[in-house]
Design an enzyme around this catalytic site. Structure first.
Site, PDB file in Angstrom:
ATOM      1  N   LYS A 113      -3.315  81.707  30.686  1.00 42.39           N
ATOM      2  CA  LYS A 113      -2.902  82.652  29.642  1.00 42.39           C
ATOM      3  C   LYS A 113      -1.930  83.745  30.107  1.00 42.39           C
ATOM      4  O   LYS A 113      -0.922  83.973  29.449  1.00 42.39           O
ATOM      5  CB  LYS A 113      -4.168  83.244  29.011  1.00 42.39           C
ATOM      6  CG  LYS A 113      -3.954  84.232  27.899  1.00 42.39           C
ATOM      7  CD  LYS A 113      -5.300  84.715  27.349  1.00 42.39           C
ATOM      8  CE  LYS A 113      -6.190  85.204  28.457  1.00 42.39           C
ATOM      9  NZ  LYS A 113      -7.462  85.795  27.988  1.00 42.39           N
ATOM     10  N   HIS A 115     -17.119  86.510  30.589  1.00 44.39           N
ATOM     11  CA  HIS A 115     -15.851  87.140  30.973  1.00 44.39           C
ATOM     12  C   HIS A 115     -15.993  88.603  30.607  1.00 44.39           C
ATOM     13  O   HIS A 115     -16.133  88.929  29.436  1.00 44.39           O
ATOM     14  CB  HIS A 115     -14.695  86.476  30.228  1.00 44.39           C
ATOM     15  CG  HIS A 115     -13.345  87.003  30.606  1.00 44.39           C
ATOM     16  ND1 HIS A 115     -12.945  87.122  31.923  1.00 44.39           N
ATOM     17  CD2 HIS A 115     -12.309  87.452  29.875  1.00 44.39           C
ATOM     18  CE1 HIS A 115     -11.717  87.623  31.965  1.00 44.39           C
ATOM     19  NE2 HIS A 115     -11.311  87.838  30.732  1.00 44.39           N
ATOM     20  N   GLU A 169     -12.486  82.428  36.865  1.00 46.49           N
ATOM     21  CA  GLU A 169     -11.283  82.161  36.068  1.00 46.49           C
ATOM     22  C   GLU A 169     -10.269  83.287  36.217  1.00 46.49           C
ATOM     23  O   GLU A 169      -9.957  83.984  35.251  1.00 46.49           O
ATOM     24  CB  GLU A 169     -11.653  82.062  34.581  1.00 46.49           C
ATOM     25  CG  GLU A 169     -12.758  81.092  34.239  1.00 46.49           C
ATOM     26  CD  GLU A 169     -13.283  81.295  32.816  1.00 46.49           C
ATOM     27  OE1 GLU A 169     -13.015  82.342  32.197  1.00 46.49           O
ATOM     28  OE2 GLU A 169     -13.964  80.393  32.324  1.00 46.49           O
TER      29      GLU A 169
HETATM   30  C1  LIG Z   1      -7.876  85.829  29.651  1.00 42.33           C
HETATM   31  C2  LIG Z   1      -9.031  85.114  30.229  1.00 42.33           C
HETATM   32  C3  LIG Z   1      -9.196  85.008  31.621  1.00 42.33           C
HETATM   33  C4  LIG Z   1      -8.285  85.682  32.613  1.00 42.33           C
HETATM   34  O1  LIG Z   1      -8.659  86.996  32.740  1.00 42.33           O
HETATM   35  P1  LIG Z   1      -7.963  87.957  33.808  1.00 42.33           P
HETATM   36  O2  LIG Z   1      -8.552  89.271  33.503  1.00 42.33           O
HETATM   37  O3  LIG Z   1      -6.515  87.868  33.596  1.00 42.33           O
HETATM   38  O4  LIG Z   1      -8.370  87.470  35.156  1.00 42.33           O
HETATM   39  C5  LIG Z   1     -10.260  84.269  32.095  1.00 42.33           C
HETATM   40  N1  LIG Z   1     -11.118  83.666  31.243  1.00 42.33           N
HETATM   41  C6  LIG Z   1     -11.002  83.742  29.912  1.00 42.33           C
HETATM   42  C7  LIG Z   1     -11.980  83.042  29.057  1.00 42.33           C
HETATM   43  C8  LIG Z   1      -9.959  84.490  29.362  1.00 42.33           C
HETATM   44  O5  LIG Z   1      -9.858  84.579  28.038  1.00 42.33           O
END
Ligand SMILES: *Cc1c(COP(=O)(O)O)cnc(C)c1O
Length: 394
Positions: free
Chosen positions: A58, A186, A262
């Protein structure tokens, strides 16, 4: 010998190299340094040993970044069919990927399954039912929500089930014949401290044990999401230090639990700089206004959507410094990048560089007013790679 020297990794963030790259590829430019992608990936690996890192596309869904991560032995976190197709075109095995969007259309699931993706995320009963037609070709991670009002963007508000709802949801999956591989969370991006991660890991440890006791599935994976912070104008904690309490919490998990993460921002953010040129200038109320060819509707969109403050500098550094304003190119009055700067007097064509602009910048840029998004040039993907422009298709 000469060839070996030529093939050496070079630093595209040095003033001289920036100028060369802009002369060759134009402005505005986003320069992605794959050597820094590797460095960030390895640093996080060291900070979280035994955690498999799935780069979340993303923040910077770019082929050079994806290929670099895969060459390092890393994994990927996909959330849309566009991302599934991007990695498929690069020949990445679906087994290396997880699909983590909690809300999907059947066509999204079908496209991912067709590319060999097996692990998906769900957070509610309606979403679980969508997996029934796919039988044992899919497994789910159930996403749990741990609110973090402190995070710059609190992603646990929009997605995830309450911890108290987790066991009923896992029972539901079990009844539907869907394999519960484990749990995910997350805590939100650019976490100010590791407290939320630790709290979530401890809660998930108890939930995984309870689900395993009821034999609701293998329940042997914990996905700790992203959120690892980086330096902007404000410094972030060093990553090894930030992760120390997370390592301690993970050490309490049973050995059978595989841990994955992630990271998005941590990998991509520091690995790119934005370069914009002065299109014109005007003297207004005793300040110089410089109008750049990139702004809030372009790569600097992260200032609005991501609340980030990128360290800015002018490549011209001689001359008396004066109060200055940097504005974007569009005719919209909110399109102002920074006020209250002091800069040497700039001229048309002078370059402004924004650091730490890899994550949530170009990815959220628009072409409002028909000002094109920055060209993305990647370097150092292979030895001797001094600039490659790849179109991102989706
Ligand atoms: C956006 C997102 C991430 C990445 O998060 P960062 O803060 O950029 O490390 C990881 N997992 C999910 C489900 C996300 O939506």
């Amino acid at each position: 010998m000469a060839a070996a020297r030529k093939a050496k990794v070079f630093d595209p963030f040095e003033r001289r190299e920036i100028k060369k790259l802009v002369a060759e590829f134009g402005s505005p430019l986003l320069i992605v340094d794959c050597e820094r992608i590797r460095r960030q990936y390895r640093q996080l690996r060291r900070a979280l040993p035994r955690v498999d890192l799935h780069y979340a596309l993303k923040p910077l869904p770019h082929p050079a970044v994806v290929s670099t991560i895969v060459e390092e032995g890393g994994f990927l976190d996909l959330a849309t069919t566009g991302e599934v197709e991007l990695v498929a075109r690069l020949g990445v095995d679906g087994e290396r990927c997880i699909h983590t969007h909690p809300i999907k259309r059947d066509a999204d699931i079908r496209a991912a399954v067709a590319r060999g993706v097996r692990v998906f995320v769900a957070d509610n009963p309606d979403e679980l039912r969508k997996f029934v037609p796919y039988g044992d070709r899919v497994e789910v991670l159930l996403r749990v929500s741990y609110r973090s009002p402190g995070a710059v963007s609190d992603l646990s508000r929009k997605f995830g089930c309450d911890p108290e709802q987790l066991l009923p949801l896992a029972r539901r999956a079990h009844d539907l014949g869907i394999t519960v591989r484990g749990l995910s969370f997350h805590v939100g991006s650019q976490a100010p401290d590791p407290g939320k991660h630790v709290e979530a890991i401890e809660s998930c440890r108890r939930l995984l044990a309870a689900a395993a006791r009821e034999k609701l599935g293998p329940c042997d994976t914990l996905d700790i999401g992203g959120g690892f912070p980086i330096d902007y104008s404000q410094r972030a904690p060093e990553i090894g230090y930030f992760c120390a309490p997370i390592r301690a919490a993970l050490a309490e998990l049973p050995k059978r639990v595989r841990v994955i993460a992630e990271p998005g921002r941590y990998i991509a953010g520091p690995a790119a700089i934005g370069v914009a040129s002065v299109m014109g200038r005007a003297r207004r109320e005793n300040r110089w206004w410089y109008y750049l060819d990139d702004g809030l509707y372009g790569s600097f969109s992260g200032q609005l959507f991501d609340h980030a403050h990128y360290p800015l500098e002018s490549l011209r550094n001689r001359g008396k410094r004066e109060p200055s304003v940097l504005a974007g190119p569009t005719c919209d009055s909110i399109d102002v990048i920074a006020e209250n700067l002091t800069l040497p007097q700039l001229e048309v064509g002078d370059l402004i560089v924004g650091r730490a602009m890899g994550a949530y910048t170009w990815a959220s840029a628009s072409e409002f007013n028909f000002f094109p998004r920055a060209t993305v040039v990647s370097v150092n993907q292979k030895p001797g790679d001094r600039g490659t422009v790849l179109k991102v298709e989706y």
